[in-house]
Design an enzyme around this catalytic site. Structure first.
Site, PDB file in Angstrom:
ATOM      1  N   ASP A 421       0.863  -1.180   0.000  1.00  0.00           N
ATOM      2  CA  ASP A 421       0.000   0.000   0.000  1.00  0.00           C
ATOM      3  C   ASP A 421       0.903   1.235   0.000  1.00  0.00           C
ATOM      4  O   ASP A 421       2.084   1.152   0.349  1.00  0.00           O
ATOM      5  CB  ASP A 421      -0.887  -0.035   1.250  1.00  0.00           C
ATOM      6  N   THR A 600      -4.571  15.613  -5.238  1.00  0.00           N
ATOM      7  CA  THR A 600      -5.315  16.765  -5.749  1.00  0.00           C
ATOM      8  C   THR A 600      -6.791  16.668  -5.416  1.00  0.00           C
ATOM      9  O   THR A 600      -7.347  15.582  -5.250  1.00  0.00           O
ATOM     10  CB  THR A 600      -5.146  16.880  -7.274  1.00  0.00           C
ATOM     11  N   ASP A 681      -4.450   6.382  -5.466  1.00  0.00           N
ATOM     12  CA  ASP A 681      -4.110   7.662  -6.095  1.00  0.00           C
ATOM     13  C   ASP A 681      -4.296   7.576  -7.605  1.00  0.00           C
ATOM     14  O   ASP A 681      -4.359   6.506  -8.209  1.00  0.00           O
ATOM     15  CB  ASP A 681      -2.665   8.034  -5.793  1.00  0.00           C
ATOM     16  N   LYS A 773      -6.886  -5.344  -4.911  1.00  0.00           N
ATOM     17  CA  LYS A 773      -5.586  -5.628  -4.310  1.00  0.00           C
ATOM     18  C   LYS A 773      -5.432  -7.121  -4.034  1.00  0.00           C
ATOM     19  O   LYS A 773      -4.414  -7.735  -4.372  1.00  0.00           O
ATOM     20  CB  LYS A 773      -5.421  -4.849  -3.003  1.00  0.00           C
ATOM     21  N   ASP A 795      -1.156  -0.759   6.135  1.00  0.00           N
ATOM     22  CA  ASP A 795      -1.394  -0.251   7.477  1.00  0.00           C
ATOM     23  C   ASP A 795      -2.860  -0.045   7.794  1.00  0.00           C
ATOM     24  O   ASP A 795      -3.207   0.270   8.926  1.00  0.00           O
ATOM     25  CB  ASP A 795      -0.657   1.076   7.677  1.00  0.00           C
ATOM     26  N   ASP A 799      -6.349  -2.786   3.621  1.00  0.00           N
ATOM     27  CA  ASP A 799      -5.236  -3.649   3.199  1.00  0.00           C
ATOM     28  C   ASP A 799      -5.378  -5.080   3.722  1.00  0.00           C
ATOM     29  O   ASP A 799      -4.579  -5.936   3.364  1.00  0.00           O
ATOM     30  CB  ASP A 799      -3.898  -3.076   3.684  1.00  0.00           C
TER      31      ASP A 799
END
Length: 1499
Positions: A421, A600, A681, A773, A795, A799
């Site tokens: 991650d 952003t 992201d 993932k 973390d 995850d």
């Protein structure tokens, strides 16, 4: 979270009465509020843990072997030469140890459960003299319908519907970190009807605190809750509430009205709640599951090796069975093994199968019984060293490394793929607003300084032109108003922001730095301070919350001027899609911010028409009160109003990298590990983060898959592009979006995608969900065979699926709660610690475990090969070379050194392992445990076992002379040699020697010595070996073999290892060799250059991928999918109302309940602060700094080189020369005369006397039955005592049925008729006249009874000088009990009436020989036999001998002559069977002369 036992009862919709309507019987009809994570109870422990033990295949196998052994001992179905208890004595303790470990683990769970279930809570009861009172209850006694009262910072004991709280408009805040891992606060709403009733506006403001007044009103509350059945969903909930306070009022309930067990009340002084779900029906209990059990790769390799070993064992057993069946007819014809006319009645298949079982049992030691238990011990200590490593201890967090799956420590040394991650793992999850764009003007720089860097520049630019000021104010207005941030007080008493995500907190903090300070939230109003004397108050009318689908949030509010506005902030792609117009500078700013690695966000607004707003707000209020589809209706309304937005600007938030991340990533890449970074992201942001972390570099060929292209064609083009890049020496990387991954799955292109990705050293996946993932990890695991070892590190709660899917899961103790840490196999405080975890501990533990596994299989292979060789010397009868007791002791004695090796051995230091990551390829490529290594191990075991067996067979002749060549003494000697050789092997495979290893060697030999002493000094338990140790250790061959065997093994191992080092070196060998030469840096530069990509411009060598997206094409990098963390910022706030927050009533109740409590009231905030300050000052979890815990004990390292080979070879050669000289001197001190006097006529007639290194061999025929006299000239003097031996060869005293027919109690003073009935066959137990034979058995009824005499010299057959140390005793019934055939009656030439079984000749006979011959002492002569000259009578030896036609006691049959020197077989007269040769041997152990070549013979 642990595993909870959930009840299946009452899983239906329910009605819960509360307040004045509370009915305890209703509450008792639901499960208790008792939650257990334990697995066992007192009654279920033994059955369940036993069942679990038998889930291990090895335990099932050895239990099966024990059953076969027992059947072989106690039934005629099969034969077993090994006692069942020999395996059970090892298996049961091993299983018991695992059971105890499981029990201790569960005992800790029980203790934790008791602590949790016995916590105290406050319940409000209706009744008593005041109509209502506070009651203290244990969590386990809480019932559905109970009304609980909680204070801030307290954990909820059950699922509650909040009735009232101290928050404005019934809003309270909870932290769900314990539940979903997110530390951001969640806003929850109390039941509006109850809040209005208990905390109405007409309460006396000057009276008691709000809490006291609310409690007094509770008896008037009469309500019913109609709620859904218990479910797992933590985000959905439906129901309704009815309140009867004169009128019946009804209100809908949603997930915002449900507080879950395990969450923590925050920023709310107090709260009332009615319990709706308890115990196993709470959301937390129903969502909890066991962390999946992961089987380590080495364990899988061991399991596969076990199958191969099982196959090898079956093949050996079949080969031995075939050999036995092929020779069965020959052995069944031997009179002393089977009665005459014994025929084979069973079919061939039956004989093969039954004998296969016999040999399968015999070779069962090939499967290492102690392997798994010993590995558990090694895993425990390896985990201890990981947890104790100070280099992985975080001082700031007081957080050491943690290990939850001890069996995966060595897995850390084999990682091929790392899935990581980004946020909170590679970054600190500390957000700061760094850059903004307003009207195309960009302000702020990414610097190391905290906060926004260009405040003055922005303010100056805004003041210059009114239009600029309006734009800036509009921009900052969104930041200050459109949020759900709360103002709280931290542990130090300072006020701070608590936000639902760190990004949102960073935006509010940024607005404060830029002049718009959020200072107060009161009900539906937000107060913002623009200057010390200027403030604005906004009325918040509606909030459209964020979710992962919307990727935005918005607020409808009334500005101070009365205008209605919709303020929105969200991900760039969704904001641009809803904008009325998109200025060009928006995309440009997004691109530039992403290049800087910033997250952003786009801000927008829309002025609302009052009519439109009024209509929409009515619909919004109706949707909030809806009993059905509430969430869907609210989301639909948000879509309606969030249109035609005016885009105001762009924000760029920095998520700082953790310390050491770039260096760690570079090291991991140098180690050859492929890195996959999975993030939410946007593509451009992830790319720039990749460059800043050194994950990506300009020298890489970076391909991109966005999902917008033809995926199949793109994958093919990228594959060709990467091939060209590799030809040019470039490293390849791939960037892929979540959309592309969806298309990969939908179009079944997973194999093609993996083919492309496996050629990349780096893969960055952007915009991926938690499910994607875990799917990526699964794809990599399942796309190759054998599976590459994967590691996932994260973390956050998002995850967890990835962590649990990977072979190894690592949790980072970050700011997102403990969910990832609790679900992981390992946990560390910082990503940089992953470098040491893998390159140091992983590599050390892998190599240690491989050495341990190979040594264990090697050890068992040697023992099994020795047993296999021995079948050729024992008539293929299945006789075990070792007694059952010795068999059992191997694991106990040889356990210590290899354990020390597994714990402390290291070929390189930790500094070298980190400095030169290329060393990691050892585990990554599986170089230490693979098919080649297994074959090498088996070949080594074959060679070493041949050395041991060869030395043993060559030595047996010398032991026969000392009467120590018996089965028991010789097998003990080989056992001793095996112990020495295997301990030598442990020394050889070890690289680092410290005091622990030396102590383990001492412990091993001490255990051996203790075992030998006990074993040979307990006549009651082991009469056959009583005092054997003393006599065996007197023989020089015992000590010589103890040196020769390991030295020969050492020579073989050293030369083999040196040849491998010289011609087939690996990276580790090259580094160590260069280190010795002082050329390590040069060597590693070469190795490193082979792994790292060459530097250079990729643009020159390889054209850009067609799928590379220019930075102008933007999608949001703001991780709205995963709100994470908590941001705290110091602010200037107004003090809230004290009376509303006053909980002194609860504090008073606590003091009355607990007399030990302090008399002064201390707030929770202060107590927490005090607790944390104490934790900060004392590092409670700091690991031990002892050299043992840090593995820094002083040690010596062995590195093989040609000098070491030469030195060791020279030393071994000198030792061999010394031993050879010693052997020569010993041989000169002994003389022997061997007389061959009986055997096949053609063999005797064709033989002539000879001389060899052992002495004189004389042929003097004397065929049975006859009496012969010979006179010969002695070449030397024979001085007393002269030992007289006889040898029968071949004679299968070590044949299994022959050896096992002995009833030992009969030899030690007992009649033992019951045992005789079990052990002795009919023909060896009862005579033809019906008398019982004593002692019975094949051995006791086939005693050698030829006699010898020397003229004028007495041969004392009961001499104390005879090498006989065993003692037999006659039973008290001897000569008294009628109906017995005593020994002296059958063998009058062997024993007398007085002696019985105490005769030394009989004792010698009853001690079977190790090999297939009977070499026994006959007696001792006490007169000197002189050397004589030719013609004289002095020195002439006249030998009288009689060979007797002995009759077997059960049937009349003359015995054939069966004495001989050589293994020669032919048919005797009058019987069909082998004819034996006989010899008489004289030995003088004191004469220093060797016999000459001449001799005289007369008849």
């Amino acid at each position: 979270m642990g595993r909870f036992h959930a009840s299946t009862k009452h899983h239906a919709e329910r009605t819960v009465p509360f307040g004045a309507a509370f009915d305890a019987s209703v509450g008792k009809s639901f499960p208790r509020n008792y939650v257990t994570t334990s697995k066992y109870t007192w009654l279920s422990f033994l059955p369940l843990v036993t069942f679990e033990q038998f889930q291990k295949r090895a335990n099932v196998y050895f239990t099966f072997i024990c059953i076969l052994m027992y059947l072989g001992e106690h039934t005629p179905l099969i034969d077993s030469s090994v006692s069942w208890w020999s395996t059970a004595c090892v298996l049961i303790p091993m299983m018991a140890m695992s059971m105890v470990i499981s029990g201790l683990d569960d005992a800790r769970r029980h203790q934790s459960d008791r602590q949790m279930n016995n916590q105290r809570a406050r319940a409000i009861r209706i009744g008593g003299s005041y109509g209502v009172y506070l009651d203290t209850v244990l969590w386990k006694d809480i019932l559905v319908g109970d009304i609980l009262v909680l204070k801030s910072e307290e954990e909820l004991p059950a699922d509650l519907i909040p009735l009232a709280c101290a928050g404005q408009n019934g809003q309270c805040y909870v932290s769900t970190a314990n539940l979903d891992g997110e530390t951001n606060l969640k806003i929850k709403n109390c039941l509006n009807l109850a809040q209005a009733c208990l905390c109405s506006d007409d309460l006396d403001q000057d009276g008691p605190p709000l809490l006291d007044q609310a409690i007094e009103k509770l008896p008037t509350l009469h309500g019913l809750l109609h709620i859904e059945a218990p479910s797992k969903s933590i985000n959905k909930f439906s129901g309704s509430a009815e309140l009867e306070n004169g009128d019946t009022n009804k209100e809908s309930l949603s997930a915002a009205n449900l507080l879950l067990r395990g969450t923590q009340l925050r920023n709310t002084a107090w709260l009332f709640g009615v319990v709706v779900y308890t115990g196993p029906q709470t959301r937390m209990a129903m969502n909890s599951r066991e962390t999946p059990t992961k089987l380590a790769n080495l364990e899988q390799v061991v399991n596969r090796a076990m199958l191969v070993v099982l196959g090898a064992q079956a093949v050996l057993a079949m080969l031995s069975s075939v050999l036995y069946v092929a020779h069965e007819g020959k052995f069944k014809s031997l009179w002393y093994l089977y009665p005459p006319n014994t025929f084979i009645r069973e079919g061939l298949f039956t004989r093969l199968v039954m004998n296969w079982f016999k040999f399968f049992i015999l070779y069962s030691n090939l499967m290492p019984i102690s392997l798994y238990a010993a590995m558990e011990i090694c895993n425990f200590f390896q985990a201890y060293f990981v947890k104790s490593d100070l280099a992985m201890y975080d001082e700031d967090q007081d957080c050491p490394a943690a290990v939850r799956s001890t069996n995966l420590c060595h897995e850390l040394g084999q990682i091929s793929y790392i899935f990581s991650d980004k946020t909170g793992t590679l970054t600190q999850n500390v957000m700061e607003l760094k850059r903004i764009a307003v009207l195309g003007q960009v302000f702020g720089e990414v610097t190391e300084q905290r906060g926004f860097s260009q405040v003055k520049e922005l303010q100056s630019w805004a003041k210059a032109i009114p239009q600029h000021q309006m734009a800036v104010d509009a921009f900052l207005e969104v930041l200050a108003i459109a949020h759900t941030v709360m103002i709280a007080t931290n542990n130090k008493g300072d006020q701070c922001f608590e936000a639902e995500s760190p990004d949102e907190g960073a935006l509010v903090e940024g607005a404060q730095q830029l002049g718009w300070t959020y200072v107060h939230r009161s009900g539906d109003a937000i107060t913002v301070e623009l200057a010390p004397s200027t403030s604005r108050r906004y009325a918040v009318l509606a909030v459209n919350s964020f979710n992962s689908t919307r990727k935005r949030m918005s607020t409808v509010a009334r500005a101070p001027d009365g205008r209605l506005w919709l303020w929105v902030k969200g991900a760039d792609n969704v904001m641009i899609a809803r904008a009325a117009a998109v200025p060009g500078w928006i995309n440009e700013s997004l691109s530039n911010f992403s290049k800087d690695g910033l997250r952003t966000l786009v801000l927008g607004r829309r002025a609302l028409d009052p009519a439109e707003a009024e209509k929409w707000l009515k619909a919004f209020e109706a949707a909030q009160c809806s009993l059905e589809d509430r969430e869907d209706r609210l989301e639909e309304l948000a879509e309606q109003i969030e249109v035609n937005l005016e885009l105001l600007g762009v924000t760029g938030i920095e998520d700082k990298l953790q310390v050491g991340v770039p260096d760690t990533i570079e090291k991991l890449r140098e180690a050859g590990i492929q890195l996959w970074v999975l993030t939410g992201d946007k593509l451009e942001t992830a790319r720039n983060i990749g460059f800043s972390t050194r994950l990506l570099s300009t020298s890489m060929d970076i391909a991109v898959l966005t999902g917008e292209e033809n995926l199949e064609e793109s994958l093919q083009e990228i594959r060709l592009q990467h091939l060209k890049a590799k030809e040019s020496g470039l490293t390849c990387a791939l960037m892929v979006t979540g959309l592309a991954l969806e298309h990969v799955t939908a179009q079944n292109l997973s194999e093609d995608f993996f083919e492309v990705s496996k050629n990349c050293s780096v893969v960055v996946a952007c915009r991926v969900s938690p499910l994607q993932k875990s799917q990526l990890v699964r794809m990599v695991r399942e796309s190759e065979d054998p599976q590459p070892i994967t590691l996932a590190i994260g973390d956050g709660a998002n995850d967890v699926p990835m962590i649990q899917e990977a072979h190894v899961g690592v949790g980072v103790s970050g700011k997102e709660g403990r969910q990832a840490v609790n679900a992981a196999d390992f946990s560390i405080a910082q990503f940089r610690f992953l470098e040491r975890l893998l390159l140091v501990h992983g590599r050390w533990d892998y190599r240690r475990a491989c050495k341990f596994i190979l040594y264990t299989f090697w050890k068992n292979a040697i023992i099994t090969m020795l047993l296999f060789y021995y079948t050729f010397f024992s008539g293929y009868s299945g006789t075990c070379m070792f007694t059952s007791t010795v068999w059992t002791s191997f694991s106990m004695i040889l356990f210590w050194p290899v354990i020390a090796t597994t714990l402390f051995d290291r070929d390189v230091t930790d500094a070298q392992a980190v400095k030169y990551p290329a060393l990691y390829e050892t585990g990554r490529l599986g170089l230490d445990l693979n098919l080649t290594k297994m074959i090498e191990m088996l070949l080594s075991a074959f060679v070493h076992s041949m050395v041991i067996m060869t030395v043993a067979v060559v030595s047996v002749g010398d032991l026969d002379i000392g009467a120590t060549g018996s089965y028991y003494s010789f097998s003990f000697m080989i056992f001793s040699w095996v112990v020495v050789t295997m301990n030598y092997r442990a020394i050889f495979i070890t690289t680092t020697y410290n005091w622990v290893f030396v102590a383990s060697l001492v412990a091993s030999f001490a255990t051996y010595l203790l075992f030998a002493i006990v074993y040979c000094q307990l006549p009651s338990f082991f009469p056959e070996v009583y005092q054997m140790l003393y006599h065996v250790m007197q023989k020089p061959i015992f000590w010589t073999g103890g040196f020769v065997v390991p030295l020969l093994a050492m020579m073989i191992d050293i030369f083999k290892a040196y040849l491998m080092l010289e011609f087939f070196p690996d990276t580790r060998d090259l580094i160590l060799e260069s280190s010795v030469k002082g050329e390590l840096s040069t060597q590693m530069r070469r190795v490193k250059s082979e792994i790292l990509p060459a530097t250079g411009s990729r643009d020159i060598l390889v054209p850009r991928s067609h799928s590379w997206q220019p930075s102008a094409q933007i999608s949001s990098s703001f991780a709205f999918n995963y709100p994470e963390g908590m941001k705290q910022v110091d602010t200037r706030l107004n003090v809230r109302s004290t009376s509303k927050l006053d909980t002194s009533l609860l504090d008073t109740a606590e003091r009355h309940r607990d007399p030990s409590a302090s008399s002064s009231s201390v707030s929770d905030t202060e107590s927490v602060s005090s607790s944390q300050s104490s934790i900060t000052s004392v590092k409670h979890q700091r690991p031990s700094s002892t050299p043992f815990a840090q593995q820094t004990m002083r040690s010596v390292q062995f590195v093989l080189s040609w000098k070491m080979v030469f030195l060791s070879s020279s030393i071994i050669g000198i030792l061999f020369c010394c031993m050879g000289l010693g052997t020569l001197l010993v041989s000169l001190s002994a003389s022997q005369l061997r007389i061959l006097y009986d055997g096949p006529a053609n063999e005797i007639d064709g033989r002539s006397s000879s001389w060899d290194f052992m002495g004189q061999n004389v042929v003097l025929p004397c065929h049975a039955p006859s009496s012969c006299t010979y006179t010969m000239k002695l070449p030397i003097d024979l001085e007393p005592p002269i030992q007289v031996y006889y040898e029968v060869k071949p004679f299968w005293q070590n044949y299994f049925s022959y050896m096992s027919s002995v009833v030992r109690p009969q030899l030690h003073g007992h009649l033992a008729q019951d045992q005789a009935l079990q052990r002795c066959a009919q023909h060896s137990r009862v005579t033809s006249s019906g008398e019982e034979i004593f002692p019975c058995g094949l051995m006791a009824t086939s005693v050698f009874n030829d006699t010898f005499a020397i003229r004028d010299t007495y041969i004392d057959t009961e001499s104390p000088q005879m090498p006989i140390w065993r003692h037999f005793e006659n039973p008290p019934e001897y000569l008294k009990e009628p109906g017995f055939s005593w020994l002296y009656e059958r063998y009058p030439k062997v024993t007398s009436r007085d002696l019985g079984v105490r005769s030394k000749r009989f004792i010698a006979w009853m001690c079977p020989n190790f090999l297939n011959r009977a070499s026994k002492p006959y007696g001792a002569a006490w007169q000197v036999l002189w050397v004589g000259e030719h013609g004289s009578t002095k020195g002439r030896l006249q030998l009288d001998g009689r060979t007797h036609p002995r009759n077997f006691v059960c049937f009349a049959s003359p015995l054939a002559p069966f004495l001989g020197v050589h293994l020669e077989l032919l048919l005797p007269q009058n019987t069909w069977g082998p004819i034996y040769q006989a010899s008489l041997l004289f030995a003088d152990i004191r004469s220093l002369h060797r016999f000459g070549p001449s001799f005289a013979r007369s008849s």
